[in-house]
Design an enzyme around this catalytic site. Structure first.
Site, PDB file in Angstrom:
ATOM      1  N   ARG A 162       0.835  -1.214   0.000  1.00 46.89           N
ATOM      2  CA  ARG A 162       0.000   0.000   0.000  1.00 46.89           C
ATOM      3  C   ARG A 162       0.865   1.257   0.000  1.00 46.89           C
ATOM      4  O   ARG A 162       0.506   2.287   0.558  1.00 46.89           O
ATOM      5  CB  ARG A 162      -0.967   0.019   1.185  1.00 46.89           C
ATOM      6  CG  ARG A 162      -1.892  -1.183   1.262  1.00 46.89           C
ATOM      7  CD  ARG A 162      -2.843  -1.251   0.061  1.00 46.89           C
ATOM      8  NE  ARG A 162      -3.656  -2.461   0.147  1.00 46.89           N
ATOM      9  CZ  ARG A 162      -3.341  -3.612  -0.456  1.00 46.89           C
ATOM     10  NH1 ARG A 162      -2.248  -3.688  -1.185  1.00 46.89           N
ATOM     11  NH2 ARG A 162      -4.125  -4.663  -0.356  1.00 46.89           N
ATOM     12  N   SER A 237     -11.763  -0.796   2.839  1.00 43.73           N
ATOM     13  CA  SER A 237     -10.925  -1.077   4.010  1.00 43.73           C
ATOM     14  C   SER A 237     -10.322   0.222   4.545  1.00 43.73           C
ATOM     15  O   SER A 237      -9.622   0.920   3.814  1.00 43.73           O
ATOM     16  CB  SER A 237      -9.808  -2.057   3.646  1.00 43.73           C
ATOM     17  OG  SER A 237     -10.351  -3.281   3.214  1.00 43.73           O
ATOM     18  N   GLU A 333      -5.411   3.116   6.143  1.00 39.26           N
ATOM     19  CA  GLU A 333      -5.119   3.024   4.711  1.00 39.26           C
ATOM     20  C   GLU A 333      -5.714   4.232   3.994  1.00 39.26           C
ATOM     21  O   GLU A 333      -5.214   4.668   2.965  1.00 39.26           O
ATOM     22  CB  GLU A 333      -5.719   1.731   4.160  1.00 39.26           C
ATOM     23  CG  GLU A 333      -5.405   1.450   2.710  1.00 39.26           C
ATOM     24  CD  GLU A 333      -5.896   0.067   2.286  1.00 39.26           C
ATOM     25  OE1 GLU A 333      -6.340  -0.054   1.135  1.00 39.26           O
ATOM     26  OE2 GLU A 333      -5.848  -0.875   3.102  1.00 39.26           O
TER      27      GLU A 333
END
Length: 337
Positions: A162, A237, A333
């Site tokens: 990520r 998410s 995130e």
């Protein structure tokens, strides 16, 4: 191309948060983007793609530039592979479905991820055992200060979990305008080993899955766990799955032997953040109009009129509780604005 003032961003973020942009403009071509940047060199700028990976906690005191560049095409191919270019404003899921319709393999495990193509390299998005870095060849980006286009190869992007160069070394310096992917035309590498894909295929009585079968399985799984942002505000998410040292994992695992995990390397282990959050007692909880989804603890939701600040408070409460109970720090995130 018209610049609007005091513009509502509620429809431009998947959380459905009401926030205003001081100025707003949508650009539909590279030339329009160059013109806007050249004419507003001294103005603060905020680049907006699909609005799926951000939490707005305040009004945006800047010129919001919505990247709405559309188009996709085959730029090269041989017997085994095809190189496909997509402009940044294309919806990611629709682009994935387009590749599957043409029997191009590589993106099927990332079906139904919200957002646009242009933001996928920034986050190195991934799902069910695949990431953008597995298929990306390069991306083209415009330097905000000079309006010059530059090509970044896969190596240039410094991809991590990520992570990319666009989130760190050159953050806020470039705007991605297009992305090139190398996909398979035959001998597809069908990946069904991660998560519940195999179970879902068995449920659908599929024994020899095609690209479409894998995509359908992923879509079914995601729809069963994740709310549709058009029906319930969310950004998918909210937290990254933490990667911890093997030593720390063994200590925690001894206390929680049922804890799922994935070995990353000889020294590192990945732990599902959703499991940690659920065990900490947050799954399905609601705090006013901010809450945690009943089917997936990784997903924070806006039940109607939650503010970004209210959702942020919930996220910080989750982080503090997980750290206290498990000794594991989980990171957001989602980009908090």
């Amino acid at each position: 191309m018209q610049i609007q003032t005091n513009f509502s961003l509620k429809k431009y973020n998947t959380f459905g948060i009401e926030a205003k942009a001081k100025q707003f403009v949508a650009v539909h071509s590279v030339e329009e983007l160059q013109l806007v940047l050249a004419n507003h060199t001294s103005d603060k700028k905020f680049v907006l793609g699909g609005g799926s990976n951000m939490l707005l906690t305040q009004d945006i005191d800047a010129l919001v530039i919505h990247i709405d560049l559309k188009g996709k095409k085959i730029i090269n191919q041989d017997d085994d592979f095809v190189w496909v270019e997509s402009l940044a404003g294309e919806n990611w899921h629709e682009f994935v479905l387009w590749t599957i319709e043409h029997d191009f393999g590589g993106l099927e495990n990332m079906s139904l991820i919200p957002g646009n193509v242009g933001t996928t390299p920034v986050q190195n998005i991934g799902a069910y055992g695949t990431e953008i870095k597995d298929t990306i060849v390069s991306c083209e980006a415009m330097h905000i200060a000079t309006q010059k286009l530059q090509t970044f190869t896969k190596a240039d992007c410094n991809f991590g979990y990520r992570e990319s160069i666009f989130k760190h070394e050159i953050k806020d310096q470039y705007i991605i305008t297009s992305v090139v992917f190398k996909l398979t035309k035959r001998n597809h590498k069908i990946n069904v080993s991660y998560g519940d894909i195999t179970k879902e295929l068995e449920k659908q009585n599929v024994t020899t899955p095609s690209l479409k079968d894998v995509s359908n399985a992923v879509i079914a799984i995601r729809q069963s766990k994740l709310p549709n942002p058009k029906e319930l505000g969310n950004s998918g998410s909210f937290f990254k799955n933490p990667i911890i040292s093997k030593t720390d994992f063994e200590k925690i695992h001894a206390l929680h032997p049922e804890m799922p995990h994935y070995v990353v390397s000889e020294t590192e282990v990945k732990v599902p953040a959703g499991w940690l959050i659920e065990k900490a007692g947050f799954k399905g909880k609601r705090f006013g109009d901010a809450g945690i989804h009943k089917n997936q603890a990784l997903v924070l939701v806006n039940y109607g009129n939650a503010t970004g600040q209210e959702i942020l408070v919930v996220s910080k409460n989750i982080q503090a509780t997980v750290l206290k109970e498990f000794g594991i720090a989980i990171e957001a995130e989602v980009n908090v604005m």
